[in-house]
Each structure stands twice: as C-alpha cells, then as structure tokens.
Design a protein around this motif. Structure first.
Motif, PDB file in Angstrom:
ATOM      1  N   ILE A 166       1.378 -14.329 -32.956  1.00 20.18           N
ATOM      2  CA  ILE A 166       0.581 -13.572 -31.986  1.00 20.18           C
ATOM      3  C   ILE A 166       1.218 -13.667 -30.599  1.00 20.18           C
ATOM      4  CG2 ILE A 166      -1.661 -13.447 -30.814  1.00 20.18           C
ATOM      5  CD1 ILE A 166      -2.909 -14.457 -33.444  1.00 20.18           C
ATOM      6  N   PHE A 167       1.655 -14.868 -30.228  1.00 17.97           N
ATOM      7  CA  PHE A 167       2.318 -15.081 -28.945  1.00 17.97           C
ATOM      8  C   PHE A 167       3.586 -14.219 -28.846  1.00 17.97           C
ATOM      9  CE2 PHE A 167       5.928 -17.294 -26.988  1.00 17.97           C
ATOM     10  CZ  PHE A 167       5.514 -17.375 -25.665  1.00 17.97           C
ATOM     11  N   SER A 168       4.432 -14.261 -29.865  1.00 20.29           N
ATOM     12  CA  SER A 168       5.702 -13.520 -29.853  1.00 20.29           C
ATOM     13  C   SER A 168       5.471 -12.019 -29.756  1.00 20.29           C
ATOM     14  CB  SER A 168       6.516 -13.845 -31.112  1.00 20.29           C
ATOM     15  OG  SER A 168       6.813 -15.219 -31.180  1.00 20.29           O
ATOM     16  N   ASN A 169       4.485 -11.520 -30.499  1.00 21.52           N
ATOM     17  CA  ASN A 169       4.180 -10.085 -30.443  1.00 21.52           C
ATOM     18  C   ASN A 169       3.661  -9.685 -29.068  1.00 21.52           C
ATOM     19  OD1 ASN A 169       4.908  -9.681 -33.117  1.00 21.52           O
ATOM     20  ND2 ASN A 169       2.833  -9.928 -33.905  1.00 21.52           N
ATOM     21  N   ALA A 170       2.855 -10.559 -28.456  1.00 23.47           N
ATOM     22  CA  ALA A 170       2.330 -10.266 -27.118  1.00 23.47           C
ATOM     23  C   ALA A 170       3.452 -10.228 -26.089  1.00 23.47           C
ATOM     24  CB  ALA A 170       1.277 -11.298 -26.729  1.00 23.47           C
ATOM     25  N   ILE A 171       4.425 -11.136 -26.223  1.00 25.93           N
ATOM     26  CA  ILE A 171       5.584 -11.133 -25.316  1.00 25.93           C
ATOM     27  C   ILE A 171       6.389  -9.859 -25.504  1.00 25.93           C
ATOM     28  CG2 ILE A 171       7.820 -12.228 -24.845  1.00 25.93           C
ATOM     29  CD1 ILE A 171       5.552 -13.814 -23.675  1.00 25.93           C
ATOM     30  N   GLU A 172       6.638  -9.505 -26.758  1.00 24.33           N
ATOM     31  CA  GLU A 172       7.432  -8.312 -27.065  1.00 24.33           C
ATOM     32  C   GLU A 172       6.775  -7.048 -26.512  1.00 24.33           C
ATOM     33  OE1 GLU A 172       9.090  -5.909 -31.009  1.00 24.33           O
ATOM     34  OE2 GLU A 172       8.395  -7.983 -31.189  1.00 24.33           O
ATOM     35  N   GLN A 173       5.443  -6.991 -26.591  1.00 29.63           N
ATOM     36  CA  GLN A 173       4.707  -5.818 -26.131  1.00 29.63           C
ATOM     37  C   GLN A 173       4.286  -5.928 -24.662  1.00 29.63           C
ATOM     38  OE1 GLN A 173       1.477  -5.586 -28.951  1.00 29.63           O
ATOM     39  NE2 GLN A 173       2.887  -5.612 -30.693  1.00 29.63           N
ATOM     40  N   ASP A 174       4.635  -7.047 -24.022  1.00 27.19           N
ATOM     41  CA  ASP A 174       4.252  -7.299 -22.633  1.00 27.19           C
ATOM     42  C   ASP A 174       2.740  -7.154 -22.458  1.00 27.19           C
ATOM     43  OD1 ASP A 174       4.614  -7.965 -19.974  1.00 27.19           O
ATOM     44  OD2 ASP A 174       5.066  -5.903 -19.347  1.00 27.19           O
ATOM     45  N   ASN A 211      -2.887  -9.375 -21.301  1.00 28.47           N
ATOM     46  CA  ASN A 211      -4.275  -9.698 -21.637  1.00 28.47           C
ATOM     47  C   ASN A 211      -4.360 -10.513 -22.924  1.00 28.47           C
ATOM     48  OD1 ASN A 211      -5.478  -8.422 -19.399  1.00 28.47           O
ATOM     49  ND2 ASN A 211      -5.354  -6.438 -20.402  1.00 28.47           N
ATOM     50  N   LYS A 212      -3.544 -10.168 -23.900  1.00 24.35           N
ATOM     51  CA  LYS A 212      -3.505 -10.941 -25.140  1.00 24.35           C
ATOM     52  C   LYS A 212      -2.962 -12.341 -24.868  1.00 24.35           C
ATOM     53  CE  LYS A 212      -4.456 -10.116 -28.704  1.00 24.35           C
ATOM     54  NZ  LYS A 212      -5.691 -10.456 -29.474  1.00 24.35           N
ATOM     55  N   LEU A 213      -1.983 -12.452 -24.002  1.00 20.40           N
ATOM     56  CA  LEU A 213      -1.445 -13.772 -23.655  1.00 20.40           C
ATOM     57  C   LEU A 213      -2.495 -14.630 -22.964  1.00 20.40           C
ATOM     58  CD1 LEU A 213       2.113 -12.744 -22.422  1.00 20.40           C
ATOM     59  CD2 LEU A 213       1.597 -14.121 -24.448  1.00 20.40           C
ATOM     60  N   ILE A 214      -3.276 -14.027 -22.083  1.00 24.63           N
ATOM     61  CA  ILE A 214      -4.312 -14.779 -21.371  1.00 24.63           C
ATOM     62  C   ILE A 214      -5.309 -15.386 -22.354  1.00 24.63           C
ATOM     63  CG2 ILE A 214      -6.320 -14.515 -19.841  1.00 24.63           C
ATOM     64  CD1 ILE A 214      -4.567 -12.607 -18.175  1.00 24.63           C
ATOM     65  N   GLU A 215      -5.578 -14.678 -23.449  1.00 24.00           N
ATOM     66  CA  GLU A 215      -6.479 -15.212 -24.476  1.00 24.00           C
ATOM     67  C   GLU A 215      -5.935 -16.491 -25.101  1.00 24.00           C
ATOM     68  OE1 GLU A 215      -7.218 -12.238 -27.401  1.00 24.00           O
ATOM     69  OE2 GLU A 215      -8.073 -10.801 -25.975  1.00 24.00           O
ATOM     70  N   ILE A 230       6.864 -13.624 -13.071  1.00 27.45           N
ATOM     71  CA  ILE A 230       8.163 -14.172 -12.687  1.00 27.45           C
ATOM     72  C   ILE A 230       9.042 -14.401 -13.908  1.00 27.45           C
ATOM     73  CG2 ILE A 230       9.311 -16.187 -11.667  1.00 27.45           C
ATOM     74  CD1 ILE A 230       6.812 -16.508  -9.873  1.00 27.45           C
ATOM     75  N   GLU A 231       8.423 -14.861 -15.004  1.00 27.54           N
ATOM     76  CA  GLU A 231       9.185 -15.287 -16.177  1.00 27.54           C
ATOM     77  C   GLU A 231       9.377 -14.206 -17.233  1.00 27.54           C
ATOM     78  OE1 GLU A 231      10.554 -18.353 -16.522  1.00 27.54           O
ATOM     79  OE2 GLU A 231       9.825 -18.833 -14.514  1.00 27.54           O
ATOM     80  N   LYS A 232       8.603 -13.132 -17.197  1.00 24.45           N
ATOM     81  CA  LYS A 232       8.559 -12.242 -18.348  1.00 24.45           C
ATOM     82  C   LYS A 232       9.879 -11.524 -18.638  1.00 24.45           C
ATOM     83  CE  LYS A 232       6.625  -8.070 -16.154  1.00 24.45           C
ATOM     84  NZ  LYS A 232       5.482  -7.117 -16.213  1.00 24.45           N
ATOM     85  N   ALA A 233      10.652 -11.201 -17.613  1.00 26.73           N
ATOM     86  CA  ALA A 233      11.927 -10.529 -17.867  1.00 26.73           C
ATOM     87  C   ALA A 233      12.835 -11.403 -18.727  1.00 26.73           C
ATOM     88  CB  ALA A 233      12.607 -10.183 -16.544  1.00 26.73           C
ATOM     89  N   GLN A 234      12.925 -12.681 -18.377  1.00 27.93           N
ATOM     90  CA  GLN A 234      13.758 -13.606 -19.139  1.00 27.93           C
ATOM     91  C   GLN A 234      13.170 -13.849 -20.533  1.00 27.93           C
ATOM     92  OE1 GLN A 234      16.768 -15.074 -17.609  1.00 27.93           O
ATOM     93  NE2 GLN A 234      17.048 -15.075 -19.822  1.00 27.93           N
ATOM     94  N   LEU A 235      11.854 -13.983 -20.591  1.00 25.70           N
ATOM     95  CA  LEU A 235      11.193 -14.194 -21.879  1.00 25.70           C
ATOM     96  C   LEU A 235      11.415 -13.023 -22.818  1.00 25.70           C
ATOM     97  CD1 LEU A 235       7.798 -15.757 -20.760  1.00 25.70           C
ATOM     98  CD2 LEU A 235       9.232 -16.680 -22.566  1.00 25.70           C
ATOM     99  N   ASN A 236      11.312 -11.805 -22.297  1.00 24.99           N
ATOM    100  CA  ASN A 236      11.466 -10.626 -23.131  1.00 24.99           C
ATOM    101  C   ASN A 236      12.883 -10.445 -23.649  1.00 24.99           C
ATOM    102  OD1 ASN A 236       8.828  -9.583 -23.166  1.00 24.99           O
ATOM    103  ND2 ASN A 236       9.083  -8.685 -21.143  1.00 24.99           N
ATOM    104  N   LEU A 237      13.851 -11.000 -22.955  1.00 23.77           N
ATOM    105  CA  LEU A 237      15.243 -10.871 -23.369  1.00 23.77           C
ATOM    106  C   LEU A 237      15.646 -11.915 -24.410  1.00 23.77           C
ATOM    107  CD1 LEU A 237      16.952 -10.189 -19.912  1.00 23.77           C
ATOM    108  CD2 LEU A 237      16.640  -8.561 -21.784  1.00 23.77           C
ATOM    109  N   GLU A 238      14.871 -12.960 -24.532  1.00 24.16           N
ATOM    110  CA  GLU A 238      15.251 -14.077 -25.395  1.00 24.16           C
ATOM    111  C   GLU A 238      14.901 -13.828 -26.865  1.00 24.16           C
ATOM    112  OE1 GLU A 238      16.887 -17.017 -24.896  1.00 24.16           O
ATOM    113  OE2 GLU A 238      17.390 -16.027 -23.023  1.00 24.16           O
ATOM    114  N   PHE A 259      13.695 -15.486 -29.699  1.00 21.87           N
ATOM    115  CA  PHE A 259      13.048 -16.780 -29.876  1.00 21.87           C
ATOM    116  C   PHE A 259      13.470 -17.465 -31.170  1.00 21.87           C
ATOM    117  CE2 PHE A 259       9.332 -15.015 -27.262  1.00 21.87           C
ATOM    118  CZ  PHE A 259       9.935 -15.437 -26.086  1.00 21.87           C
ATOM    119  N   GLY A 260      13.716 -18.748 -31.036  1.00 18.67           N
ATOM    120  CA  GLY A 260      13.951 -19.577 -32.205  1.00 18.67           C
ATOM    121  C   GLY A 260      12.683 -20.324 -32.557  1.00 18.67           C
TER     122      GLY A 260
END
Length: 210
Positions: free
Chosen positions: A119-127, A130-134, A156-164, A166-167
């Motif tokens: 759920i976390f990874s999908n929320a990051i991918e979709q930016d 609101n789902k992340l706040i949950e 601040i972090e989302k650009a870097q997070l979206n490019l990674e 994830f392992g």
C-alpha cells in the motif's frame, strides 16, 4: 397542574430503559461520546468488531453471523428485536460505528508488513499523499505531530522517493528501514522508518542520517 402518578411512573420507566440502553455492554461510551484514536488503537480486530456491533445490539439488532449471535446471546442486557437496527442509531452512534469500521479495515491492511508495504509503495508511485497520511504515525510523542508536518516533509522527499526502485526494507528489531536517495561517504543516508504500534504498521519518519 401536577402530573398524574401514572405519568410519573411511565416517565421513570422510560428514563430507566434509556439509561439501561446507553450503559449496557462492555463499551457503553460508544453511544454517549465521540470516539478518539486512543479509544481503539490498542484493541485487536475482534475487540473492535464487538465494540462496533455492540452499538447495534443496544438497539436490538438481530445478528446473522454465528459468532456475534453467540456473543450477544450471552449478554443479559441484549434482546433481539429488529432485523436491522441501522435506522435506529443516533448520528453519534453512526459516526462511532464508521470510525471503528475504518480502524478494522486499517488492521486488515496494515497488520501484515508485506500488505502495508505494498500500500505504501503504490501510494508513493501514485503520489497519493492522502493515502500516505493514513499510514503515518502522528502524535505529540511522534516524529510527525500533524498531517501538515508530514505533508511538508514528504514534499521535500517525494521526488527522490519516486525515483527510487524500492528494495526490501531492512529489519532492525522493532522497526524496519527503507533506504533511498543520496550516498554520503559511501553510506546511503536517506531512509523511511516503519514501526509497528499495537496491531498496525506505520510510517514513523522520513529521515537523513547525521
């Protein structure tokens, strides 16, 4: 003009019945005040199920599932009197029942780390902030004290997070860490901390080492 003794008796009986309804069960406060996170966050999914359905039971709801039938049949205060008590709930009771139901869904989605992490990874991918706040651990003793504070940090972090790509997060005892972003002195120093509190996993922090 003084009320008749009969009216006084009927009034007292009605008041007693209403009081008994509001105070019946293990969680009578679910019918008398708005619930807060602190009321439910440490409870198991089964406890929450009983708490939510007790609201309906106080109005005589007839249950279909065998476990709820057995449980409420064992309660001396409960009498099945209507097929569906939903229309009988007060606005406060409806609010509390919905609040508990959402927490039950949260446990289903976040008690297992793999499901939580998907759920976390999908929320990051979709930016989907609101789902992340949950998923964020918010409180006065937490890294994030408000949803707005998380939003600012995530911006601040989302650009870097979206490019990674994830392992697998590293297991560090009572927490897990997902490393991403820049390296400093050969050390990858940006990371997300995940922590399990009660039954659920949370995003505890977005941090940089040092």
């Amino acid at each position: 003009m003084r009320p008749s003794p009969l009216l006084l008796i009927l009034f007292c009986m009605t008041s007693t019945l209403l009081w008994a309804q509001d105070t019946a069960g293990k969680y009578p406060f679910t019918s008398t005040r708005a619930l807060a996170k602190e009321d439910i966050e440490e409870k198991s999914q089964q406890e929450l199920k009983i708490m939510r359905n007790e609201i309906f039971a106080r109005h005589g709801h007839t249950f279909k599932s065998e476990d709820l039938k057995r449980y409420f049949a064992s309660q001396s205060w409960y009498t099945a009197s209507t097929a569906d008590a939903s229309p009988l709930l007060t606005p406060l009771e409806k609010q509390n029942a919905d609040f508990i139901k959402k927490w039950e869904t949260r446990i289903t989605n976040t008690s297992d780390f793999d499901t939580f992490f998907e759920i976390f990874s999908n929320a990051i991918e979709q930016d989907d902030v609101n789902k992340l706040i949950e998923l964020v651990l918010i409180g006065t003793d937490s890294y994030f004290t408000s949803a707005d504070e998380f939003k600012k940090r995530y911006a601040i972090e989302k650009a870097q997070l979206n490019l990674e790509p994830f392992g697998t997060p590293r297991d560090l005892g009572d927490e897990k860490r997902l490393y991403y972003g820049e390296f400093y002195s050969q050390v990858q120093y940006q990371f997300v901390i995940f922590k399990k509190v009660g039954c659920c996993w949370y995003i505890e922090a977005l941090q940089k080492a040092g």
